[in-house]
Design a protein around this motif. Sequence first.
Motif, PDB file in Angstrom:
ATOM      1  N   ILE A 142       0.835  -1.202   0.000  1.00  0.00           N
ATOM      2  CA  ILE A 142       0.000   0.000   0.000  1.00  0.00           C
ATOM      3  C   ILE A 142       0.869   1.252   0.000  1.00  0.00           C
ATOM      4  O   ILE A 142       0.610   2.222  -0.720  1.00  0.00           O
ATOM      5  N   LEU A 143       1.925   1.219   0.811  1.00  0.00           N
ATOM      6  CA  LEU A 143       2.856   2.357   0.865  1.00  0.00           C
ATOM      7  C   LEU A 143       3.457   2.625  -0.513  1.00  0.00           C
ATOM      8  O   LEU A 143       3.489   3.773  -0.982  1.00  0.00           O
ATOM      9  N   LEU A 144       3.949   1.575  -1.170  1.00  0.00           N
ATOM     10  CA  LEU A 144       4.551   1.738  -2.491  1.00  0.00           C
ATOM     11  C   LEU A 144       3.523   2.220  -3.509  1.00  0.00           C
ATOM     12  O   LEU A 144       3.825   3.032  -4.392  1.00  0.00           O
ATOM     13  N   GLY A 145       2.282   1.740  -3.380  1.00  0.00           N
ATOM     14  CA  GLY A 145       1.221   2.192  -4.282  1.00  0.00           C
ATOM     15  C   GLY A 145       0.986   3.685  -4.176  1.00  0.00           C
ATOM     16  O   GLY A 145       0.786   4.371  -5.191  1.00  0.00           O
ATOM     17  N   CYS A 146       1.014   4.211  -2.954  1.00  0.00           N
ATOM     18  CA  CYS A 146       0.862   5.662  -2.767  1.00  0.00           C
ATOM     19  C   CYS A 146       2.034   6.409  -3.371  1.00  0.00           C
ATOM     20  O   CYS A 146       1.861   7.472  -3.986  1.00  0.00           O
ATOM     21  N   LEU A 147       3.241   5.861  -3.195  1.00  0.00           N
ATOM     22  CA  LEU A 147       4.433   6.517  -3.749  1.00  0.00           C
ATOM     23  C   LEU A 147       4.416   6.523  -5.277  1.00  0.00           C
ATOM     24  O   LEU A 147       4.822   7.500  -5.912  1.00  0.00           O
ATOM     25  N   LEU A 148       3.937   5.444  -5.879  1.00  0.00           N
ATOM     26  CA  LEU A 148       3.954   5.333  -7.339  1.00  0.00           C
ATOM     27  C   LEU A 148       2.815   6.105  -7.992  1.00  0.00           C
ATOM     28  O   LEU A 148       3.018   6.854  -8.956  1.00  0.00           O
ATOM     29  N   PHE A 149       1.611   5.924  -7.471  1.00  0.00           N
ATOM     30  CA  PHE A 149       0.442   6.460  -8.159  1.00  0.00           C
ATOM     31  C   PHE A 149       0.136   7.918  -7.814  1.00  0.00           C
ATOM     32  O   PHE A 149      -0.678   8.538  -8.495  1.00  0.00           O
ATOM     33  N   GLY A 150       0.784   8.472  -6.775  1.00  0.00           N
ATOM     34  CA  GLY A 150       0.640   9.898  -6.524  1.00  0.00           C
ATOM     35  C   GLY A 150       1.267  10.726  -7.636  1.00  0.00           C
ATOM     36  O   GLY A 150       0.580  11.488  -8.331  1.00  0.00           O
ATOM     37  N   PRO A 151       2.588  10.571  -7.884  1.00  0.00           N
ATOM     38  CA  PRO A 151       3.215  11.282  -9.006  1.00  0.00           C
ATOM     39  C   PRO A 151       2.648  10.879 -10.362  1.00  0.00           C
ATOM     40  O   PRO A 151       2.560  11.704 -11.276  1.00  0.00           O
ATOM     41  N   PHE A 152       2.255   9.606 -10.517  1.00  0.00           N
ATOM     42  CA  PHE A 152       1.673   9.154 -11.786  1.00  0.00           C
ATOM     43  C   PHE A 152       0.414   9.959 -12.100  1.00  0.00           C
ATOM     44  O   PHE A 152       0.189  10.386 -13.241  1.00  0.00           O
ATOM     45  N   ALA A 153      -0.422  10.183 -11.090  1.00  0.00           N
ATOM     46  CA  ALA A 153      -1.658  10.928 -11.302  1.00  0.00           C
ATOM     47  C   ALA A 153      -1.386  12.389 -11.630  1.00  0.00           C
ATOM     48  O   ALA A 153      -2.155  13.015 -12.370  1.00  0.00           O
ATOM     49  N   GLU A 154      -0.306  12.951 -11.089  1.00  0.00           N
ATOM     50  CA  GLU A 154       0.040  14.329 -11.413  1.00  0.00           C
ATOM     51  C   GLU A 154       0.400  14.470 -12.896  1.00  0.00           C
ATOM     52  O   GLU A 154       0.078  15.464 -13.536  1.00  0.00           O
ATOM     53  N   SER A 155       1.050  13.444 -13.428  1.00  0.00           N
ATOM     54  CA  SER A 155       1.506  13.508 -14.816  1.00  0.00           C
ATOM     55  C   SER A 155       0.468  13.019 -15.818  1.00  0.00           C
ATOM     56  O   SER A 155       0.329  13.599 -16.904  1.00  0.00           O
ATOM     57  N   PHE A 156      -0.264  11.960 -15.477  1.00  0.00           N
ATOM     58  CA  PHE A 156      -1.154  11.328 -16.454  1.00  0.00           C
ATOM     59  C   PHE A 156      -2.635  11.433 -16.102  1.00  0.00           C
ATOM     60  O   PHE A 156      -3.473  10.956 -16.874  1.00  0.00           O
ATOM     61  N   GLY A 157      -2.942  12.008 -14.980  1.00  0.00           N
ATOM     62  CA  GLY A 157      -4.341  12.224 -14.641  1.00  0.00           C
ATOM     63  C   GLY A 157      -4.859  11.315 -13.556  1.00  0.00           C
ATOM     64  O   GLY A 157      -4.384  10.195 -13.369  1.00  0.00           O
ATOM     65  N   ARG A 158      -5.868  11.834 -12.828  1.00  0.00           N
ATOM     66  CA  ARG A 158      -6.472  11.073 -11.742  1.00  0.00           C
ATOM     67  C   ARG A 158      -7.214   9.846 -12.271  1.00  0.00           C
ATOM     68  O   ARG A 158      -7.228   8.784 -11.632  1.00  0.00           O
ATOM     69  N   LYS A 159      -7.831   9.991 -13.426  1.00  0.00           N
ATOM     70  CA  LYS A 159      -8.654   8.913 -13.980  1.00  0.00           C
ATOM     71  C   LYS A 159      -7.824   7.677 -14.295  1.00  0.00           C
ATOM     72  O   LYS A 159      -8.167   6.561 -13.883  1.00  0.00           O
ATOM     73  N   TRP A 160      -6.721   7.857 -15.022  1.00  0.00           N
ATOM     74  CA  TRP A 160      -5.877   6.725 -15.393  1.00  0.00           C
ATOM     75  C   TRP A 160      -5.286   6.053 -14.156  1.00  0.00           C
ATOM     76  O   TRP A 160      -5.212   4.817 -14.071  1.00  0.00           O
ATOM     77  N   ALA A 161      -4.856   6.871 -13.187  1.00  0.00           N
ATOM     78  CA  ALA A 161      -4.262   6.308 -11.976  1.00  0.00           C
ATOM     79  C   ALA A 161      -5.271   5.460 -11.212  1.00  0.00           C
ATOM     80  O   ALA A 161      -4.938   4.382 -10.690  1.00  0.00           O
ATOM     81  N   THR A 162      -6.517   5.922 -11.153  1.00  0.00           N
ATOM     82  CA  THR A 162      -7.570   5.171 -10.462  1.00  0.00           C
ATOM     83  C   THR A 162      -7.880   3.864 -11.180  1.00  0.00           C
ATOM     84  O   THR A 162      -8.018   2.800 -10.553  1.00  0.00           O
ATOM     85  N   GLN A 163      -7.964   3.905 -12.502  1.00  0.00           N
ATOM     86  CA  GLN A 163      -8.324   2.713 -13.270  1.00  0.00           C
ATOM     87  C   GLN A 163      -7.234   1.652 -13.237  1.00  0.00           C
ATOM     88  O   GLN A 163      -7.515   0.465 -13.013  1.00  0.00           O
ATOM     89  N   ILE A 164      -5.993   2.060 -13.452  1.00  0.00           N
ATOM     90  CA  ILE A 164      -4.888   1.092 -13.490  1.00  0.00           C
ATOM     91  C   ILE A 164      -4.715   0.419 -12.134  1.00  0.00           C
ATOM     92  O   ILE A 164      -4.522  -0.798 -12.038  1.00  0.00           O
ATOM     93  N   SER A 165      -4.772   1.208 -11.061  1.00  0.00           N
ATOM     94  CA  SER A 165      -4.589   0.637  -9.729  1.00  0.00           C
ATOM     95  C   SER A 165      -5.718  -0.329  -9.374  1.00  0.00           C
ATOM     96  O   SER A 165      -5.486  -1.356  -8.721  1.00  0.00           O
ATOM     97  N   LEU A 166      -6.943  -0.046  -9.828  1.00  0.00           N
ATOM     98  CA  LEU A 166      -8.053  -0.964  -9.562  1.00  0.00           C
ATOM     99  C   LEU A 166      -7.848  -2.299 -10.275  1.00  0.00           C
ATOM    100  O   LEU A 166      -8.119  -3.367  -9.705  1.00  0.00           O
ATOM    101  N   ILE A 167      -7.368  -2.261 -11.513  1.00  0.00           N
ATOM    102  CA  ILE A 167      -7.127  -3.509 -12.252  1.00  0.00           C
ATOM    103  C   ILE A 167      -6.052  -4.340 -11.554  1.00  0.00           C
ATOM    104  O   ILE A 167      -6.160  -5.568 -11.438  1.00  0.00           O
ATOM    105  N   LEU A 168      -5.008  -3.690 -11.070  1.00  0.00           N
ATOM    106  CA  LEU A 168      -3.982  -4.399 -10.290  1.00  0.00           C
ATOM    107  C   LEU A 168      -4.603  -5.067  -9.068  1.00  0.00           C
ATOM    108  O   LEU A 168      -4.329  -6.233  -8.769  1.00  0.00           O
ATOM    109  N   LEU A 169      -5.441  -4.309  -8.364  1.00  0.00           N
ATOM    110  CA  LEU A 169      -6.075  -4.833  -7.163  1.00  0.00           C
ATOM    111  C   LEU A 169      -6.965  -6.033  -7.484  1.00  0.00           C
ATOM    112  O   LEU A 169      -6.952  -7.045  -6.759  1.00  0.00           O
ATOM    113  N   LEU A 170      -7.710  -5.949  -8.569  1.00  0.00           N
ATOM    114  CA  LEU A 170      -8.586  -7.046  -8.974  1.00  0.00           C
ATOM    115  C   LEU A 170      -7.793  -8.312  -9.295  1.00  0.00           C
ATOM    116  O   LEU A 170      -8.091  -9.400  -8.778  1.00  0.00           O
ATOM    117  N   ILE A 171      -6.778  -8.166 -10.129  1.00  0.00           N
ATOM    118  CA  ILE A 171      -6.011  -9.335 -10.580  1.00  0.00           C
ATOM    119  C   ILE A 171      -5.330 -10.037  -9.409  1.00  0.00           C
ATOM    120  O   ILE A 171      -5.398 -11.267  -9.259  1.00  0.00           O
TER     121      ILE A 171
END
Length: 452
Positions: free
Chosen positions: A63-92
């Motif tokens: 969870i800690l690493l997810g916050c570190l990775l997807f925080g900056p990712f969302a700044e660069s590529f958008g909140r929507k993409w960060a939310t969708q990609i992380s959910l697919i990871l969680l599902l799989i």
Amino acid sequence: MFVPVDWDIRAIREYGLNETTGCRNGWVYYKTLYEATIVTDFDLVCDQANLLEVAQAVFMAGILLGCLLFGPFAESFGRKWATQISLILLLIFTLTTGLCPNFYLYLASQFVAGIGYGGFRLNAVILATEWIGPSKRSWGACVTQLFGAVGQAVLAGLIYFIRDWRLAQLITASLFAVVASYIWFIPESARWLLDRGRTEEAKQLITKVAAINKRTVPESLMEKIVKKETEKKRGRIILIQSSVLRKYFLAVTLAWFSLNVTYYCLSFNVGNFSLNIFLTQLMFGLSELPAHVLCIWLLEAVGRKVSLMSTLLVGGFLCILILAVPQDDAIAVTTLAISGRFFINWAGSICNVYIQELFPTSFRQTASGLGSTASRVGGLLAPLLNMLAVYHWSIPTVVFSSLTLISGALSFVLPETRRRELPDSTDEAEGNSTPKNQSESNKPAQHMSTRL
């Protein structure tokens, strides 16, 4: 077990047995409470018993690493993409966790699932909050927490009837699949689009949202949004350059860290309160429901600052009272633990709202990501802190209660942000504590409507 010896009973009584060994022929488990758990499937007993806390820590590390990775990712590529990609990871990886044949693959799968959870939890709240106006902004964080409390209560019933951890994992994965079926239709944050200079896309989304709400957007407002000057992206350097924002950041992240240490120490200890584990888990979930409902109302009634300070101080005091009651009094210990967790969870909802209102748009996602990272460090340390109970049962309680009380006192340095627009620049964020910003918030409504 003791090492078998070829002695008669008199010699054993005289000299004793000093050598021990692990069980040589495996283990037999009673299935009176559960059909299968990771303890029984992976033999996490005897010298392997501490691996249960290690598994909890590995998930929190993900969870800690997810916050570190997807925080900056969302700044660069958008909140929507960060939310969708992380959910697919969680599902799989929630699905693969339930299929793991050994403990080490289980750890790896849990770690990646934790990464997905950290990224999804962080960005989903930000995305919701940036679409909500000042008067209803607390709903963005508190309603998500409210559904989390419902999920905990449902979990108690699910495990009560299933009693098999693998089947429970597969059912959980199926719920994530339902979310994944509609997550692709959520809109991007208009604030993020404006901050990135994508004004036309932002205008289209604002118009679409207005149509859904059966409202019209004045053309003059749209023109002002297009002309709005965006702040130069400075990212994390803002914390170095601004002593005011640095003070706010340290205070709110310490609060977030402390409350997560306390929350997860209590949660991971749910089986040790001497009451029925299903009943305790159910009470944990149900007790959070009024906390989040009250949070929505009190955030607007008394404000963020008073709410955060009071919940942390009261929660920390209730937790430290656990030391004052006999440990064999299960009802008293459980009541104090549930009550303390009630206020700590309440404080967590406040932090989710507060950290987004303290920082400008260009830094908001990064600040939330770093703050969430600090909170996840607290969650990571919680199972390790609980392990210190082998030296004395009071050590974990003293540590997490003290942290909560200290962070509650330090929250005094934070400004009040109730019913104020989200800051779009560093100057506006720093002005949160000055009379100038307060006077701006009292300007006519038509002027304030020019801001998204």
